[in-house]
Design a protein around this motif. Sequence first.
Motif, mmCIF file in Angstrom:
data_model
loop_
_atom_site.group_PDB
_atom_site.id
_atom_site.type_symbol
_atom_site.label_atom_id
_atom_site.label_comp_id
_atom_site.label_asym_id
_atom_site.label_seq_id
_atom_site.Cartn_x
_atom_site.Cartn_y
_atom_site.Cartn_z
ATOM 1 N N LEU A 176 1.965 -2.779 -3.529
ATOM 2 C CA LEU A 176 2.677 -1.457 -3.931
ATOM 3 C C LEU A 176 3.476 -1.957 -5.279
ATOM 4 C CD1 LEU A 176 4.291 -0.525 -0.715
ATOM 5 C CD2 LEU A 176 2.427 0.392 -1.770
ATOM 6 N N HIS B 279 0.023 2.659 -4.855
ATOM 7 C CA HIS B 279 -0.859 1.467 -4.260
ATOM 8 C C HIS B 279 -1.784 1.076 -5.427
ATOM 9 C CE1 HIS B 279 0.053 4.097 -0.688
ATOM 10 N NE2 HIS B 279 0.155 2.724 0.064
ATOM 11 N N ARG C 81 7.955 1.994 1.677
ATOM 12 C CA ARG C 81 8.342 2.673 0.461
ATOM 13 C C ARG C 81 9.958 2.431 0.098
ATOM 14 N NH1 ARG C 81 10.896 7.494 -1.055
ATOM 15 N NH2 ARG C 81 9.975 8.428 -2.789
ATOM 16 N N ILE D 98 6.314 0.336 -8.340
ATOM 17 C CA ILE D 98 6.863 1.672 -8.670
ATOM 18 C C ILE D 98 6.644 2.196 -10.046
ATOM 19 C CG2 ILE D 98 9.059 2.695 -9.109
ATOM 20 C CD1 ILE D 98 8.780 1.226 -6.220
ATOM 21 N N TRP E 96 5.303 4.201 6.886
ATOM 22 C CA TRP E 96 5.483 4.425 5.218
ATOM 23 C C TRP E 96 6.765 4.583 4.722
ATOM 24 C CZ3 TRP E 96 3.399 3.227 1.202
ATOM 25 C CH2 TRP E 96 3.849 3.940 -0.128
ATOM 26 N N LEU E 97 7.583 5.307 5.329
ATOM 27 C CA LEU E 97 8.865 5.431 4.619
ATOM 28 C C LEU E 97 9.605 4.216 4.691
ATOM 29 C CD1 LEU E 97 9.811 8.928 6.335
ATOM 30 C CD2 LEU E 97 8.842 8.778 4.004
ATOM 31 N N HIS F 79 7.319 7.218 -8.285
ATOM 32 C CA HIS F 79 6.457 7.101 -7.259
ATOM 33 C C HIS F 79 6.303 5.753 -6.633
ATOM 34 C CE1 HIS F 79 4.239 11.228 -7.924
ATOM 35 N NE2 HIS F 79 5.459 11.271 -8.500
ATOM 36 N N VAL F 80 6.029 5.344 -5.392
ATOM 37 C CA VAL F 80 5.447 4.295 -4.904
ATOM 38 C C VAL F 80 3.822 4.364 -5.091
ATOM 39 C CG1 VAL F 80 5.292 2.606 -3.036
ATOM 40 C CG2 VAL F 80 7.467 3.706 -3.562
ATOM 41 N N TYR G 93 2.380 9.955 4.645
ATOM 42 C CA TYR G 93 3.386 9.875 3.853
ATOM 43 C C TYR G 93 4.512 10.345 4.552
ATOM 44 C CZ TYR G 93 0.233 8.447 -0.050
ATOM 45 O OH TYR G 93 -0.890 7.904 -0.660
#
Length: 140
Positions: free
Chosen positions: A120, A103, A75, A122, A71-72, A100-101, A66
Amino acid sequence: MWSVTFQNDRRRTASYKTEKGALKAIWKWLKVNEGHAVFLAPEAEPKVFTDSEELPFSEPTELDFYSSGKWLRVRAKAFELYNNSCACCGDTPSRGAILHVDHIKPRSQYPELALDIENLQILCEACNKGKSNLSEKKWR
């Protein structure tokens, strides 16, 4: 202040605010370079390291996922594509929601989909906790 001199076919010296930071830098450097590093601590004798195994560090753990650059980036892209609101209840940060993102298919069961933008969505903190990693409900 802690100082490290990295020595192989070239020589480079760097300063660090903490002992842990200096030792971690040595560990990372020795993982990919041949040579040695000289560690200078305040009021101590210099110490020479030639192998990353001499240091108390290990490969990044799953928790580091994370904070990874990959990932960033994905995201941020998910927030752009899927709006800044919860796909389940519609709550937004302007109303106090923490987003949050999520899965859709959990990383624990589908690690190959961890960076797939199509996997993904939100969700606000409450909806994400309610969904947990046991559900594969797609809200978007």
